[in-house]
Design a protein around this motif. Structure first.
Motif, PDB file in Angstrom:
ATOM      1  N   LEU A 359       0.937  -1.086   0.377  1.00 31.78           N
ATOM      2  CA  LEU A 359       0.364  -0.107   0.246  1.00 31.78           C
ATOM      3  C   LEU A 359       1.043   1.755  -0.008  1.00 31.78           C
ATOM      4  CD1 LEU A 359      -2.674   1.891   0.528  1.00 31.78           C
ATOM      5  CD2 LEU A 359      -2.278   1.547   2.943  1.00 31.78           C
ATOM      6  N   ILE A 360       2.394   1.341   0.606  1.00 33.04           N
ATOM      7  CA  ILE A 360       2.620   2.754   0.875  1.00 33.04           C
ATOM      8  C   ILE A 360       3.534   2.871   0.329  1.00 33.04           C
ATOM      9  CG2 ILE A 360       4.607   3.358   2.168  1.00 33.04           C
ATOM     10  CD1 ILE A 360       2.990   2.582   4.836  1.00 33.04           C
ATOM     11  N   SER A 361       4.295   1.333  -0.589  1.00 31.16           N
ATOM     12  CA  SER A 361       5.228   1.860  -1.901  1.00 31.16           C
ATOM     13  C   SER A 361       4.556   1.962  -3.328  1.00 31.16           C
ATOM     14  CB  SER A 361       5.858  -0.283  -2.374  1.00 31.16           C
ATOM     15  OG  SER A 361       6.353   0.726  -3.799  1.00 31.16           O
ATOM     16  N   GLU A 362       3.593   1.460  -3.288  1.00 32.17           N
ATOM     17  CA  GLU A 362       2.400   1.464  -4.281  1.00 32.17           C
ATOM     18  C   GLU A 362       1.719   2.911  -4.444  1.00 32.17           C
ATOM     19  OE1 GLU A 362      -0.262  -1.843  -5.298  1.00 32.17           O
ATOM     20  OE2 GLU A 362       1.214  -2.960  -5.261  1.00 32.17           O
ATOM     21  N   GLY A 363       0.741   3.479  -3.319  1.00 30.78           N
ATOM     22  CA  GLY A 363       0.491   4.856  -2.904  1.00 30.78           C
ATOM     23  C   GLY A 363       1.438   5.903  -3.140  1.00 30.78           C
ATOM     24  N   ASN A 364       2.705   5.973  -2.776  1.00 33.71           N
ATOM     25  CA  ASN A 364       3.536   6.896  -3.164  1.00 33.71           C
ATOM     26  C   ASN A 364       4.184   7.025  -4.161  1.00 33.71           C
ATOM     27  OD1 ASN A 364       3.395   7.402  -0.058  1.00 33.71           O
ATOM     28  ND2 ASN A 364       5.669   6.598   0.416  1.00 33.71           N
ATOM     29  N   ALA A 365       3.866   6.193  -4.995  1.00 30.46           N
ATOM     30  CA  ALA A 365       4.377   6.046  -6.514  1.00 30.46           C
ATOM     31  C   ALA A 365       3.384   6.556  -7.364  1.00 30.46           C
ATOM     32  CB  ALA A 365       4.451   4.390  -7.339  1.00 30.46           C
ATOM     33  N   ALA A 366       1.718   6.163  -7.345  1.00 32.43           N
ATOM     34  CA  ALA A 366       1.207   7.176  -7.622  1.00 32.43           C
ATOM     35  C   ALA A 366       0.782   8.294  -7.582  1.00 32.43           C
ATOM     36  CB  ALA A 366      -0.520   6.571  -7.094  1.00 32.43           C
ATOM     37  N   ALA A 367       1.058   8.700  -6.429  1.00 32.96           N
ATOM     38  CA  ALA A 367       0.881  10.566  -5.475  1.00 32.96           C
ATOM     39  C   ALA A 367       2.291  11.227  -6.238  1.00 32.96           C
ATOM     40  CB  ALA A 367       1.466  10.457  -4.389  1.00 32.96           C
ATOM     41  N   GLU A 368       3.544  10.502  -6.333  1.00 30.16           N
ATOM     42  CA  GLU A 368       4.577  10.997  -7.191  1.00 30.16           C
ATOM     43  C   GLU A 368       3.907  11.458  -8.597  1.00 30.16           C
ATOM     44  OE1 GLU A 368       8.225  12.712  -8.021  1.00 30.16           O
ATOM     45  OE2 GLU A 368       7.115  12.426  -5.884  1.00 30.16           O
ATOM     46  N   LYS A 369       3.871  10.522  -9.471  1.00 31.02           N
ATOM     47  CA  LYS A 369       3.599  10.632 -10.664  1.00 31.02           C
ATOM     48  C   LYS A 369       2.225  11.700 -10.889  1.00 31.02           C
ATOM     49  CE  LYS A 369       1.920   7.966 -14.924  1.00 31.02           C
ATOM     50  NZ  LYS A 369       1.615   6.713 -14.857  1.00 31.02           N
ATOM     51  N   LEU A 370       1.391  11.763  -9.784  1.00 30.45           N
ATOM     52  CA  LEU A 370       0.999  12.929 -10.330  1.00 30.45           C
ATOM     53  C   LEU A 370       0.964  13.940  -9.408  1.00 30.45           C
ATOM     54  CD1 LEU A 370      -2.645  11.473  -8.877  1.00 30.45           C
ATOM     55  CD2 LEU A 370      -2.259  11.910 -10.649  1.00 30.45           C
ATOM     56  N   VAL A 371       1.570  14.210  -8.906  1.00 27.62           N
ATOM     57  CA  VAL A 371       2.046  15.165  -8.146  1.00 27.62           C
ATOM     58  C   VAL A 371       4.323  15.254  -7.912  1.00 27.62           C
ATOM     59  CG1 VAL A 371       2.257  17.740  -6.174  1.00 27.62           C
ATOM     60  CG2 VAL A 371       0.186  15.938  -6.585  1.00 27.62           C
ATOM     61  N   PRO A 372       4.556  15.760  -8.409  1.00 28.46           N
ATOM     62  CA  PRO A 372       6.266  15.870  -8.352  1.00 28.46           C
ATOM     63  C   PRO A 372       6.978  16.696  -7.012  1.00 28.46           C
ATOM     64  CG  PRO A 372       5.688  15.781 -10.982  1.00 28.46           C
ATOM     65  CD  PRO A 372       4.737  15.885 -10.263  1.00 28.46           C
ATOM     66  N   GLY A 373       7.360  15.856  -6.733  1.00 26.78           N
ATOM     67  CA  GLY A 373       8.070  16.954  -4.876  1.00 26.78           C
ATOM     68  C   GLY A 373       6.868  16.291  -3.989  1.00 26.78           C
ATOM     69  N   ILE A 374       5.923  16.297  -4.432  1.00 25.71           N
ATOM     70  CA  ILE A 374       4.319  15.658  -3.354  1.00 25.71           C
ATOM     71  C   ILE A 374       5.677  15.290  -1.749  1.00 25.71           C
ATOM     72  CG2 ILE A 374       4.245  14.047  -3.282  1.00 25.71           C
ATOM     73  CD1 ILE A 374       0.926  14.394  -3.156  1.00 25.71           C
ATOM     74  N   ARG A 375       5.469  15.415  -0.773  1.00 19.26           N
ATOM     75  CA  ARG A 375       5.621  14.396   0.832  1.00 19.26           C
ATOM     76  C   ARG A 375       5.145  13.760   1.176  1.00 19.26           C
ATOM     77  NH1 ARG A 375       7.861  20.079   3.083  1.00 19.26           N
ATOM     78  NH2 ARG A 375       5.891  20.607   2.593  1.00 19.26           N
ATOM     79  N   PRO A 376       5.007  12.312   0.693  1.00 12.03           N
ATOM     80  CA  PRO A 376       4.282  11.374   1.358  1.00 12.03           C
ATOM     81  C   PRO A 376       4.504  10.888   3.090  1.00 12.03           C
ATOM     82  CG  PRO A 376       5.088  10.418  -0.557  1.00 12.03           C
ATOM     83  CD  PRO A 376       6.075  11.627   0.364  1.00 12.03           C
ATOM     84  N   VAL A 377       2.916  11.441   3.835  1.00 12.57           N
ATOM     85  CA  VAL A 377       3.574  10.836   5.207  1.00 12.57           C
ATOM     86  C   VAL A 377       2.540   9.822   5.730  1.00 12.57           C
ATOM     87  CG1 VAL A 377       3.328  12.259   7.787  1.00 12.57           C
ATOM     88  CG2 VAL A 377       3.690  13.518   5.230  1.00 12.57           C
ATOM     89  N   PRO A 378       2.887   9.115   5.574  1.00 11.64           N
ATOM     90  CA  PRO A 378       1.712   7.796   5.861  1.00 11.64           C
ATOM     91  C   PRO A 378       2.407   7.352   7.229  1.00 11.64           C
ATOM     92  CG  PRO A 378       3.475   7.415   4.186  1.00 11.64           C
ATOM     93  CD  PRO A 378       3.484   8.386   4.735  1.00 11.64           C
ATOM     94  N   PHE A 379       1.015   6.881   8.446  1.00 11.44           N
ATOM     95  CA  PHE A 379       1.957   6.187   9.537  1.00 11.44           C
ATOM     96  C   PHE A 379       0.733   6.130  10.503  1.00 11.44           C
ATOM     97  CE2 PHE A 379      -0.600  10.748  10.386  1.00 11.44           C
ATOM     98  CZ  PHE A 379      -1.483  10.396  10.666  1.00 11.44           C
ATOM     99  N   GLY A 380       1.000   5.321  11.525  1.00 10.00           N
ATOM    100  CA  GLY A 380      -0.374   4.650  11.813  1.00 10.00           C
ATOM    101  C   GLY A 380      -0.276   3.711  12.725  1.00 10.00           C
ATOM    102  N   HIS A 381      -1.637   2.818  12.234  1.00  8.30           N
ATOM    103  CA  HIS A 381      -1.364   1.662  12.991  1.00  8.30           C
ATOM    104  C   HIS A 381      -0.937   0.376  12.660  1.00  8.30           C
ATOM    105  CE1 HIS A 381      -3.739   4.704  15.590  1.00  8.30           C
ATOM    106  NE2 HIS A 381      -4.506   4.478  14.788  1.00  8.30           N
ATOM    107  N   MET A 382       0.323   0.029  12.525  1.00  7.86           N
ATOM    108  CA  MET A 382       0.875  -1.300  12.064  1.00  7.86           C
ATOM    109  C   MET A 382       0.011  -2.629  12.291  1.00  7.86           C
ATOM    110  SD  MET A 382       3.411  -1.564   9.976  1.00  7.86           S
ATOM    111  CE  MET A 382       3.954  -3.479   9.082  1.00  7.86           C
ATOM    112  N   GLY A 383      -0.218  -2.367  13.609  1.00 10.42           N
ATOM    113  CA  GLY A 383      -1.072  -3.731  14.037  1.00 10.42           C
ATOM    114  C   GLY A 383      -2.298  -3.785  13.707  1.00 10.42           C
ATOM    115  N   ASP A 384      -2.232  -3.006  13.363  1.00 11.29           N
ATOM    116  CA  ASP A 384      -4.465  -3.408  12.966  1.00 11.29           C
ATOM    117  C   ASP A 384      -4.765  -2.976  11.080  1.00 11.29           C
ATOM    118  OD1 ASP A 384      -5.015  -0.850  12.127  1.00 11.29           O
ATOM    119  OD2 ASP A 384      -5.650  -0.369  14.902  1.00 11.29           O
ATOM    120  N   GLY A 385      -3.326  -3.099  10.875  1.00 10.99           N
ATOM    121  CA  GLY A 385      -3.341  -2.217   9.256  1.00 10.99           C
ATOM    122  C   GLY A 385      -4.494  -1.004   8.785  1.00 10.99           C
ATOM    123  N   ASN A 386      -4.330  -0.119  10.144  1.00  9.22           N
ATOM    124  CA  ASN A 386      -5.199   1.074   9.481  1.00  9.22           C
ATOM    125  C   ASN A 386      -4.127   2.227   9.350  1.00  9.22           C
ATOM    126  OD1 ASN A 386      -7.069   3.406  11.878  1.00  9.22           O
ATOM    127  ND2 ASN A 386      -7.057   3.460   9.517  1.00  9.22           N
TER     128      ASN A 386
END
Length: 471
Positions: A359-386
Motif C-alpha cells: 500500500l505504501i509503496s504503490e500509493g507513494n508512487a502513484a502520488a509522485e506521478k501525479l504531483v512531483p515533489g509531493i511529500r508522503p506522510v503515511p503513518f498509523g496503526h501497523m498492528g491492525d492495518g489502519n
C-alpha cells in the motif's frame, strides 16, 4: 422543514427551558466548528437536554414535526458526521448526560452516559484499579456517545479491539422517542439480532445513544515502550510478527511513523528533544503491558533478538514516564504537525496487515506521478492495518492551488490502491458527510440495500442525521 428557526427555538425552550437551548447563531460556534473546518453549515438551534427523559421528549417532538436532528458528542469527528449538512437541523448535544452510572472492576464493566468525556472514563476506571483501553488523541474532549457512534479505534485496537468490541450494550433513544434499553453486562446473550452492533458505528442515523455498558480490563502494572529504527515497512511487518509471537496479547500497540514526521516536529519545536535513537527512514513505536507478577525486561529481550535477526537497526527503550510521554507525543502529533508545513491531503484507510508495505509503496508512487515533489506522510496503526495515508504539499507550493488541483486526483489514486488490496476507504473515522458518495461507489450493492432498509425501518421520516452515511 415546515417550522421556522424561531418556532423551533420556542418549542425547544418549552421542552428544555431557555437554559437548554441555543438559538443565536453567534453562540453556536463550539457546536459548528468541527476540527478540520471543512463543513460550514449553521443550525436552526442547539438543544442541550439534561437527561435521558429530555432527549426522549426532544425526539418525540422532532418526529411529530419532521425536524431533523444531528446528535453530537464532543464535536471531534473528522468526517462531518456531528455537524449539520443542510443548515436547518437541530444539533442535539449530549454533553450534559455525563454521569458514570455504575462501575464494577471485578466484573469488568462500567456504565457510562453518552456525554462522559473519554479521559474521565479512563480516570474513573483507573481509580477503581481497572482500565478502559480506548485511547485517542482527542480523548480530552471526545465523549462516549460520539466515540461509539463513530466506532472509534485508537492506538490499542491491536490488543483490545475498537469501540464496537469494547461495548457490551447500549441505551438509545429512537427517532420517535422510544427508548431501547439494551444496557447489559452479559458476555453471552444469543436471543436474536445484536442491535447494539447496529447502533455502534451508525453515526447517529439509527438512534441517539444515551449510555453504554463498556468493558473494563485489569490495569497493567506498568508499560514497556520503545521507539525502534526501521529501514522499511517490510522490516516493520517482520518485526510485528516477531513481537506477536513473543509478547502475545501483551502487545498493546505498534505504530509506524516515517522520518518526515520527526523532521517536521523537530523543525517546528513540537518536541523538547529527539525521542529516537538516531536517523532512520522509519520508526516503530512499540508498547507492551506488564501485568502484576510478570518480570520486567521482556521488550528488551525481544528487541535484542529482533536486532540479531536484522529486523531493526537501532532502538531506544523508555526509561522514565517522561521518555514514554515524549515517544507518544511524537506519534500523537503526526496529524497536527502537517499543518505547520502547509496544505495536506489525508486518507484514513485500512488493508490487510500483510499488504501495508505494498500500500505504501504503490500509493507513494502513484502520488509522485501525479504531483512531483509531493511529500508522503503515511503513518498509523501497523498492528491492525489502519494507515493514515497523508500527503503534504511540495515545499514552496501554493496551498490553495495544491488542494484545488490535486485533492480529488489523489483520493482516486489512493483509493484505487486500497481497494485493489482488499482494503477499506474508511478505517476508523467513519463516513459522515465526507464520504457519502464514495460509499455508494465502493460498497456492495446488496449491503447498501440492507442498510437503507434498516434506516427506513428505524427512522421512517428520515430525521436522524440526514446527509450522513447513506445521504
Amino acid at each position: 422543514m415546515s417550522l421556522s428557526a424561531a418556532a423551533i427555538v420556542s418549542a425547544l425552550e418549552g421542552l428544555l427551558g431557555p437554559a437548554g437551548v441555543i438559538g443565536a447563531p453567534e453562540r453556536m460556534g463550539a457546536f459548528l466548528n468541527e476540527p478540520r473546518r471543512r463543513f460550514h453549515r449553521t443550525a436552526a438551534a442547539v438543544a442541550v437536554p439534561p437527561d435521558r427523559a429530555a432527549v426522549q421528549a426532544v425526539m418525540r417532538w422532532a418526529h411529530e414535526n419532521r425536524v431533523a436532528i444531528v446528535p453530537q458528542g464532543g464535536n471531534t469527528g473528522l468526517v462531518g458526521a456531528q455537524v449539520p449538512a443542510r443548515g436547518d437541523e437541530v444539533i442535539l448535544s449530549l454533553a450534559r448526560l455525563d454521569e458514570i452510572r455504575s462501575l464494577d472492576a471485578g466484573a469488568g464493566v462500567m456504565v457510562a452516559e453518552a456525554g462522559v468525556i473519554l479521559e474521565n472514563a479512563h480516570k474513573a476506571a483507573e481509580a477503581a484499579g481497572a482500565m478502559f483501553p480506548l485511547w485517542l488523541a482527542s480523548q480530552g474532549s471526545a465523549r462516549i456517545g460520539g466515540v461509539l457512534s463513530s466506532n472509534a479505534g485508537g492506538v490499542n485496537v491491536l490488543a483490545y479491539g475498537n469501540a464496537r468490541e469494547l461495548t457490551m450494550g447500549v441505551e438509545a433513544v429512537l427517532a420517535d422517542g422510544r427508548l431501547y434499553n439494551g444496557l447489559t453486562a452479559l458476555k453471552k446473550d444469543n436471543t436474536g439480532y445484536d442491535l447494539k452492533d447496529l447502533l455502534v458505528g451508525a453515526e447517529g442515523t439509527l438512534g441517539v445513544i444515551t449510555a453504554a455498558s463498556l468493558k473494563l480490563f485489569p490495569l497493567p502494572r506498568d508499560y514497556e515502550t520503545a521507539l525502534v529504527n526501521l529501514d522499511s515497512p517490510d522490516m516493520a511487518l517482520a518485526l510485528l510478527r516477531l513481537l506477536r509471537q513473543r509478547a502475545g496479547a501483551r502487545l498493546n500497540a505498534f505504530e509506524l511513523i516515517p522520518r518526515i514526521g520527526l523532521d517536521i516536529q523537530l523543525r517546528h519545536g513540537m518536541l523538547d528533544a529527539d525521542p529516537s535513537a538516531g536517523l532512520a527512514p522509519w520508526y516503530g513505536l512499540v508498547e507492551i503491558s506488564r501485568m502484576e507478577g510478570t518480570a520486567p525486561g521482556t521488550l528488551a529481550e525481544i528487541l535484542e533478538a529482533a536486532f540479531e535477526a536484522g529486523l531493526l537497526t537501532d532502538a531506544v527503550i523508555a526509561e522514565s514516564l517522561a521518555d514514554r510521554t515524549r515517544m507518544w507525543a511524537f506519534r500523537e502529533q503526526m496529524s497536527e504537525c502537517q499543518s505547520r508545513e502547509g496544505a495536506s491531503i489525508k486518507h484514513d484507510v485500512s488493508v490487510p496487515v500483510a499488504a501495508i508495505p505494498a500500500l505504501i509503496s504503490e500509493g507513494n508512487a502513484a502520488a509522485e506521478k501525479l504531483v512531483p515533489g509531493i511529500r508522503p506522510v503515511p503513518f498509523g496503526h501497523m498492528g491492525d492495518g489502519n494507515i493514515h495515508f497523508n500527503f503534504s504539499m511540495p515545499a514552496g507550493a501554493d496551498p490553495q492551488a495544491f488542494m484545488a488541483r490535486h485533492d480529488e486526483q489523489l483520493h482516486a489514486a489512493i483509493y484505487e490502491v486500497v481497494l485493489r488490496h482488499g482494503g477499506s476507504v474508511s478505517a476508523e473515522h467513519g463516513i459522515g458527510q465526507l464520504k457519502v458518495e464514495l460509499l455508494k461507489q465502493v460498497k456492495d450493492p446488496v449491503a447498501l440495500e440492507m442498510m437503507r432498509a434498516i434506516k427506513a425501518a428505524l427512522d421512517p421520516r428520515g430525521i436522524l442525521n440526514p446527509g450522513k452515511m447513506l445521504g
